[in-house]
Scaffold this motif. Sequence first.
Motif, PDB file in Angstrom:
ATOM      1  N   TYR A 337      16.865  48.246 -12.959  1.00 61.69           N
ATOM      2  CA  TYR A 337      15.568  49.127 -12.709  1.00 61.69           C
ATOM      3  C   TYR A 337      14.235  48.085 -13.106  1.00 61.69           C
ATOM      4  CZ  TYR A 337      11.928  52.591 -12.934  1.00 61.69           C
ATOM      5  OH  TYR A 337      11.034  53.397 -12.520  1.00 61.69           O
ATOM      6  N   ASN A 338      14.373  47.230 -13.899  1.00 63.14           N
ATOM      7  CA  ASN A 338      13.196  46.394 -14.132  1.00 63.14           C
ATOM      8  C   ASN A 338      13.634  45.164 -14.831  1.00 63.14           C
ATOM      9  OD1 ASN A 338      13.586  47.266 -16.894  1.00 63.14           O
ATOM     10  ND2 ASN A 338      12.076  48.605 -16.795  1.00 63.14           N
ATOM     11  N   ALA A 339      12.673  44.270 -15.028  1.00 61.46           N
ATOM     12  CA  ALA A 339      12.920  42.811 -15.466  1.00 61.46           C
ATOM     13  C   ALA A 339      11.554  42.140 -16.029  1.00 61.46           C
ATOM     14  CB  ALA A 339      13.921  41.946 -14.757  1.00 61.46           C
ATOM     15  N   ASN A 340      11.659  41.658 -17.128  1.00 60.16           N
ATOM     16  CA  ASN A 340      10.628  40.781 -17.731  1.00 60.16           C
ATOM     17  C   ASN A 340      11.264  39.542 -18.574  1.00 60.16           C
ATOM     18  OD1 ASN A 340      10.685  41.547 -20.649  1.00 60.16           O
ATOM     19  ND2 ASN A 340       9.959  43.199 -19.853  1.00 60.16           N
ATOM     20  N   PRO A 341      10.628  38.472 -18.911  1.00 58.74           N
ATOM     21  CA  PRO A 341      11.404  37.234 -19.354  1.00 58.74           C
ATOM     22  C   PRO A 341      12.189  37.899 -20.737  1.00 58.74           C
ATOM     23  CG  PRO A 341       9.149  36.777 -19.003  1.00 58.74           C
ATOM     24  CD  PRO A 341       9.324  38.005 -18.457  1.00 58.74           C
ATOM     25  N   ALA A 342      11.617  39.025 -21.557  1.00 56.10           N
ATOM     26  CA  ALA A 342      12.121  39.091 -22.689  1.00 56.10           C
ATOM     27  C   ALA A 342      13.601  40.017 -22.524  1.00 56.10           C
ATOM     28  CB  ALA A 342      11.258  39.975 -23.912  1.00 56.10           C
ATOM     29  N   HIS A 378      10.240  32.208 -14.809  1.00 55.02           N
ATOM     30  CA  HIS A 378      11.611  32.121 -14.158  1.00 55.02           C
ATOM     31  C   HIS A 378      12.296  30.929 -14.462  1.00 55.02           C
ATOM     32  CE1 HIS A 378       9.607  35.164 -11.600  1.00 55.02           C
ATOM     33  NE2 HIS A 378      10.923  35.515 -11.354  1.00 55.02           N
ATOM     34  N   ALA A 379      11.476  29.527 -14.543  1.00 59.18           N
ATOM     35  CA  ALA A 379      12.503  28.447 -14.959  1.00 59.18           C
ATOM     36  C   ALA A 379      12.935  28.440 -16.260  1.00 59.18           C
ATOM     37  CB  ALA A 379      11.523  27.314 -14.724  1.00 59.18           C
ATOM     38  N   ALA A 380      12.139  29.243 -17.246  1.00 57.64           N
ATOM     39  CA  ALA A 380      12.653  29.182 -18.659  1.00 57.64           C
ATOM     40  C   ALA A 380      13.871  30.254 -18.888  1.00 57.64           C
ATOM     41  CB  ALA A 380      11.647  29.918 -19.370  1.00 57.64           C
ATOM     42  N   LEU A 381      14.232  30.890 -17.665  1.00 54.11           N
ATOM     43  CA  LEU A 381      15.631  31.589 -17.795  1.00 54.11           C
ATOM     44  C   LEU A 381      16.731  30.520 -17.816  1.00 54.11           C
ATOM     45  CD1 LEU A 381      14.832  34.625 -15.525  1.00 54.11           C
ATOM     46  CD2 LEU A 381      14.884  34.540 -18.112  1.00 54.11           C
ATOM     47  N   GLU A 383      17.701  28.382 -19.751  1.00 56.42           N
ATOM     48  CA  GLU A 383      18.150  28.335 -21.101  1.00 56.42           C
ATOM     49  C   GLU A 383      18.977  29.490 -21.582  1.00 56.42           C
ATOM     50  OE1 GLU A 383      16.782  27.808 -25.622  1.00 56.42           O
ATOM     51  OE2 GLU A 383      15.569  26.953 -24.185  1.00 56.42           O
ATOM     52  N   PRO A 384      18.475  30.682 -21.554  1.00 55.07           N
ATOM     53  CA  PRO A 384      19.376  31.889 -21.938  1.00 55.07           C
ATOM     54  C   PRO A 384      20.840  31.900 -20.833  1.00 55.07           C
ATOM     55  CG  PRO A 384      17.402  32.582 -20.953  1.00 55.07           C
ATOM     56  CD  PRO A 384      17.159  31.052 -21.251  1.00 55.07           C
ATOM     57  N   ILE A 385      20.566  31.455 -19.666  1.00 54.01           N
ATOM     58  CA  ILE A 385      21.649  31.387 -18.579  1.00 54.01           C
ATOM     59  C   ILE A 385      22.783  30.604 -19.152  1.00 54.01           C
ATOM     60  CG2 ILE A 385      22.382  30.844 -16.232  1.00 54.01           C
ATOM     61  CD1 ILE A 385      19.757  32.101 -15.211  1.00 54.01           C
ATOM     62  N   GLU A 386      22.471  29.340 -19.488  1.00 52.56           N
ATOM     63  CA  GLU A 386      23.413  28.502 -20.132  1.00 52.56           C
ATOM     64  C   GLU A 386      23.959  28.870 -21.145  1.00 52.56           C
ATOM     65  OE1 GLU A 386      23.486  23.569 -19.826  1.00 52.56           O
ATOM     66  OE2 GLU A 386      21.763  24.655 -20.409  1.00 52.56           O
ATOM     67  N   ALA A 387      23.107  29.264 -22.217  1.00 57.04           N
ATOM     68  CA  ALA A 387      23.687  29.927 -23.535  1.00 57.04           C
ATOM     69  C   ALA A 387      24.638  30.985 -23.267  1.00 57.04           C
ATOM     70  CB  ALA A 387      22.420  30.328 -24.403  1.00 57.04           C
ATOM     71  N   ALA A 388      24.527  31.884 -22.436  1.00 55.87           N
ATOM     72  CA  ALA A 388      25.160  32.942 -22.271  1.00 55.87           C
ATOM     73  C   ALA A 388      26.804  32.340 -21.566  1.00 55.87           C
ATOM     74  CB  ALA A 388      24.819  34.012 -21.238  1.00 55.87           C
ATOM     75  N   ARG A 389      26.728  31.205 -21.121  1.00 54.51           N
ATOM     76  CA  ARG A 389      27.973  30.639 -20.518  1.00 54.51           C
ATOM     77  C   ARG A 389      28.116  31.433 -19.251  1.00 54.51           C
ATOM     78  NH1 ARG A 389      32.259  32.142 -24.719  1.00 54.51           N
ATOM     79  NH2 ARG A 389      30.807  33.807 -25.062  1.00 54.51           N
ATOM     80  N   VAL A 390      27.189  31.395 -18.681  1.00 54.19           N
ATOM     81  CA  VAL A 390      27.357  32.091 -17.104  1.00 54.19           C
ATOM     82  C   VAL A 390      28.072  31.088 -16.130  1.00 54.19           C
ATOM     83  CG1 VAL A 390      25.914  32.893 -15.149  1.00 54.19           C
ATOM     84  CG2 VAL A 390      25.093  33.501 -17.406  1.00 54.19           C
ATOM     85  N   ALA A 402      11.909  28.841  -8.699  1.00 58.69           N
ATOM     86  CA  ALA A 402      11.672  27.927  -9.971  1.00 58.69           C
ATOM     87  C   ALA A 402      12.980  27.841 -10.619  1.00 58.69           C
ATOM     88  CB  ALA A 402      10.466  28.463 -10.576  1.00 58.69           C
ATOM     89  N   LEU A 403      13.595  28.941 -10.952  1.00 57.69           N
ATOM     90  CA  LEU A 403      14.953  28.922 -11.789  1.00 57.69           C
ATOM     91  C   LEU A 403      15.789  28.096 -11.266  1.00 57.69           C
ATOM     92  CD1 LEU A 403      16.648  29.676 -14.105  1.00 57.69           C
ATOM     93  CD2 LEU A 403      17.038  31.854 -13.005  1.00 57.69           C
ATOM     94  N   ALA A 404      15.987  28.078  -9.642  1.00 60.64           N
ATOM     95  CA  ALA A 404      17.170  27.599  -9.016  1.00 60.64           C
ATOM     96  C   ALA A 404      16.940  25.876  -9.131  1.00 60.64           C
ATOM     97  CB  ALA A 404      17.058  27.659  -7.529  1.00 60.64           C
ATOM     98  N   LYS A 405      15.625  25.458  -9.193  1.00 62.09           N
ATOM     99  CA  LYS A 405      15.231  24.184  -9.482  1.00 62.09           C
ATOM    100  C   LYS A 405      15.296  23.700 -10.756  1.00 62.09           C
ATOM    101  CE  LYS A 405      11.257  20.813  -9.248  1.00 62.09           C
ATOM    102  NZ  LYS A 405       9.984  20.774  -8.841  1.00 62.09           N
ATOM    103  N   ALA A 406      15.245  24.517 -12.132  1.00 55.73           N
ATOM    104  CA  ALA A 406      15.356  24.247 -13.350  1.00 55.73           C
ATOM    105  C   ALA A 406      17.041  24.017 -13.572  1.00 55.73           C
ATOM    106  CB  ALA A 406      14.744  25.420 -14.100  1.00 55.73           C
ATOM    107  N   LEU A 407      17.768  25.096 -13.057  1.00 55.97           N
ATOM    108  CA  LEU A 407      19.072  25.193 -13.252  1.00 55.97           C
ATOM    109  C   LEU A 407      19.652  23.802 -12.752  1.00 55.97           C
ATOM    110  CD1 LEU A 407      20.304  28.608 -12.411  1.00 55.97           C
ATOM    111  CD2 LEU A 407      20.267  27.485 -14.757  1.00 55.97           C
TER     112      LEU A 407
END
Length: 457
Positions: A337-342, A378-381, A383-390, A402-407
């Motif tokens: 339904y929705n999304a923000n960084p937190a 978006h790029a800051a996500l 870290e939590p993606i990696e921490a979640a062992r996605v 921006a996240l694709a580039k950061a990953l």
Amino acid sequence: MDSLWTSEEIAAATNGSASAPFEVTGVAFDSREIGQGDLFIAMKGELTNGHRFLDQVQAAGAAGAIVSEGGALPHVLVDDTTKALNDLGRASRARSKAKIIGVTGSVGKTSTKEALFAALDRPKRGQAHRSVKSYNNHTGVPLSLARMPREARFGVFEMGMSAAGELAALTRLVRPHVAIVTAIAPAHREFFASEEEIADAKGEIFQGLEPGGTAIVPFDSPYRDQLIRAAEPYAAKIVTFGLGQGADVRALDVVPVARGTLISATLPDAELTFTIGHPGEHWVSNALAVIAAVQAVGGDLAAAGLALAELEGMKGRGARHRIALPGGEALVIDESYNANPASMAATLKTLGAEGSATRRIAILGSMRELGPGSNDFHAALAEPIEAARVDHAILVGEEMGALAKALGNRVDFTHVPDAASATARAREMIGPGDAILVKGSNSVGLSALVAALVGEG
């Protein structure tokens, strides 16, 4: 069903004139929501005019209408139907003897509102009322007030905002006895110069507190003191909730269990052990806010604990679906339904806690209305993606570049332009044992992806 409004009461509230006597049992301004016995408010907007649907709502069973142009359906004639909606909401609030709770926050307000309604309604079904869906703006709030049964003991109203001053107006309409801020995060960041300004705008909710009212503030928030300062001129009592030492309503122990989380909490003058039917630290915070509010309005704490254990995830906000696949099943977590960084970080952490999953797949849509800092958020996500062992991420929308580039090579991912492409990719790769998180701003359209995966579309 008991009458909600009579034509005489509606006319008195709106300074209108009734064409004939009638009674209604519900209120709506969307012609598609009209049911037997309802009142239809014929709103005029930029794109449509509710008066065009008077014949349709009469056929659907409407008992009456508020109009500015007349018609065959029994009605109350007013000069301005938008003003009449506010007047009706104000009249409902004035006649009510209910304890009123207002809820706002950058994240968690709808979930907290629903949990609070369940907690207050649990001892006796029908004694609590709440705003439905996300009716939290300048039209949704007065509509929710107008729908409140005259005999309700509790009313729970969600209030949102995307600009300074909006909450101040809404809270003065709701006039809560208790006002909650769930959390502060960079939602609608596009419209504010800083998160401090967001905290100021959320703190406006305290301006409508009734004399003797209670402000409920997140203890662990970096904006706690700012919110307390905002509440002090208006609140007779300020209650904090959270995990940190010193919170008035605090979780002493938090233990993951098979279907959610077991919490032992200390409150002013009470202790309570209860289970939440949802996993995740963000739900622990929501539950503590609920318990604080229940105590503030004199509700039944034991019944509130039972209600929290019985809660099921809402569509788009944590609903969990088991889908059958050849060789087994997969788990789909619907946060579409929705999304923000937190909220992204919180739900990714929940995905990471799915220890029995064969793979963790995150389908993440763009976060909208973040302003000039959108790329950084978006790029800051990463870290939590990696921490979640996605194991694999499907990134949806232009902003996710921006996240694709950061990953980079840190996590396996696919970047697609839209929800339809994401659906096709998900169907190709999902297998038995997978846990799939689906989250993004509503405008990305990932609810359609969820519907396709779970067989609803």
